[in-house]
Design a protein around this motif. Sequence first.
Motif, PDB file in Angstrom:
ATOM      1  N   MET A  59       0.830  -1.204   0.000  1.00 16.11           N
ATOM      2  CA  MET A  59       0.000   0.000   0.000  1.00 16.11           C
ATOM      3  C   MET A  59       0.862   1.251   0.000  1.00 16.11           C
ATOM      4  O   MET A  59       0.566   2.221  -0.713  1.00 16.11           O
ATOM      5  CB  MET A  59      -0.933   0.018   1.215  1.00 16.11           C
ATOM      6  CG  MET A  59      -2.072  -0.946   1.114  1.00 16.11           C
ATOM      7  SD  MET A  59      -3.100  -0.776   2.605  1.00 16.11           S
ATOM      8  CE  MET A  59      -4.386  -1.939   2.227  1.00 16.11           C
ATOM      9  N   ASP A 117      -4.466  -0.516   9.670  1.00 19.03           N
ATOM     10  CA  ASP A 117      -5.338  -0.348   8.509  1.00 19.03           C
ATOM     11  C   ASP A 117      -6.350   0.785   8.697  1.00 19.03           C
ATOM     12  O   ASP A 117      -6.687   1.473   7.732  1.00 19.03           O
ATOM     13  CB  ASP A 117      -6.087  -1.649   8.229  1.00 19.03           C
ATOM     14  CG  ASP A 117      -5.156  -2.787   7.901  1.00 19.03           C
ATOM     15  OD1 ASP A 117      -4.952  -3.053   6.707  1.00 19.03           O
ATOM     16  OD2 ASP A 117      -4.615  -3.403   8.841  1.00 19.03           O
ATOM     17  N   ARG A 124      -6.406   2.521   1.352  1.00 14.28           N
ATOM     18  CA  ARG A 124      -7.076   1.213   1.293  1.00 14.28           C
ATOM     19  C   ARG A 124      -8.396   1.299   0.541  1.00 14.28           C
ATOM     20  O   ARG A 124      -9.018   2.358   0.499  1.00 14.28           O
ATOM     21  CB  ARG A 124      -7.289   0.665   2.697  1.00 14.28           C
ATOM     22  CG  ARG A 124      -8.174   1.533   3.577  1.00 14.28           C
ATOM     23  CD  ARG A 124      -8.390   0.892   4.939  1.00 14.28           C
ATOM     24  NE  ARG A 124      -8.796   1.826   5.953  1.00 14.28           N
ATOM     25  CZ  ARG A 124     -10.034   2.254   6.133  1.00 14.28           C
ATOM     26  NH1 ARG A 124     -10.995   1.825   5.360  1.00 14.28           N
ATOM     27  NH2 ARG A 124     -10.318   3.103   7.104  1.00 14.28           N
ATOM     28  N   TRP A 128     -12.168  -2.645   2.608  1.00 16.12           N
ATOM     29  CA  TRP A 128     -11.039  -3.271   3.294  1.00 16.12           C
ATOM     30  C   TRP A 128     -11.310  -3.628   4.751  1.00 16.12           C
ATOM     31  O   TRP A 128     -11.072  -4.750   5.186  1.00 16.12           O
ATOM     32  CB  TRP A 128      -9.835  -2.336   3.194  1.00 16.12           C
ATOM     33  CG  TRP A 128      -8.540  -2.895   3.639  1.00 16.12           C
ATOM     34  CD1 TRP A 128      -7.891  -2.636   4.816  1.00 16.12           C
ATOM     35  CD2 TRP A 128      -7.704  -3.798   2.924  1.00 16.12           C
ATOM     36  NE1 TRP A 128      -6.701  -3.306   4.871  1.00 16.12           N
ATOM     37  CE2 TRP A 128      -6.557  -4.034   3.709  1.00 16.12           C
ATOM     38  CE3 TRP A 128      -7.800  -4.430   1.689  1.00 16.12           C
ATOM     39  CZ2 TRP A 128      -5.531  -4.869   3.312  1.00 16.12           C
ATOM     40  CZ3 TRP A 128      -6.767  -5.257   1.289  1.00 16.12           C
ATOM     41  CH2 TRP A 128      -5.655  -5.472   2.095  1.00 16.12           C
TER      42      TRP A 128
END
Length: 150
Positions: A59, A117, A124, A128
């Motif tokens: 990412m 996250d 993202r 996700w």
Amino acid sequence: MSHTPTLARTLGFAGILPQLACALAAWFGPDEWLWTALAIGWAYAALIFSFLGGLWWGMAAASPDEARRAPAWLWVASVAPSLIALATYIPWVVGETWPGPSLTFLAIGITLSPLVDMRLVTLRPSWWMGLRLPLSLGLGASTFALALAS
């Protein structure tokens, strides 16, 4: 979770099955299965924790533009799981108590990993977190159950 790609959802939840099988084998299988279930379960937890770091690295590396550039802390966070997983192997190598404490550390790391996250809102996909939360909680709980069996 309805917006999660079907293949991602299916394969993601299938990824919990090996750890669940190890926990069930450790708790309910014959005594001679215990050590093998613990060792395989530790290896799987370490592998998946490292994989999560690889996802974060990906990412960061794929940050689409200057406005959505990956924060510097993400690069550090992306290598931490592999280093932690490796550190949980050291007690076995030097003859200390293993794998219970190591499995516990991995269970905590996997369970808390969605906190990274959650901060990646611009990096993202929108679906996700709907997948990451149940997968991390499921794998973390299975790993902790395995730690308790040791």
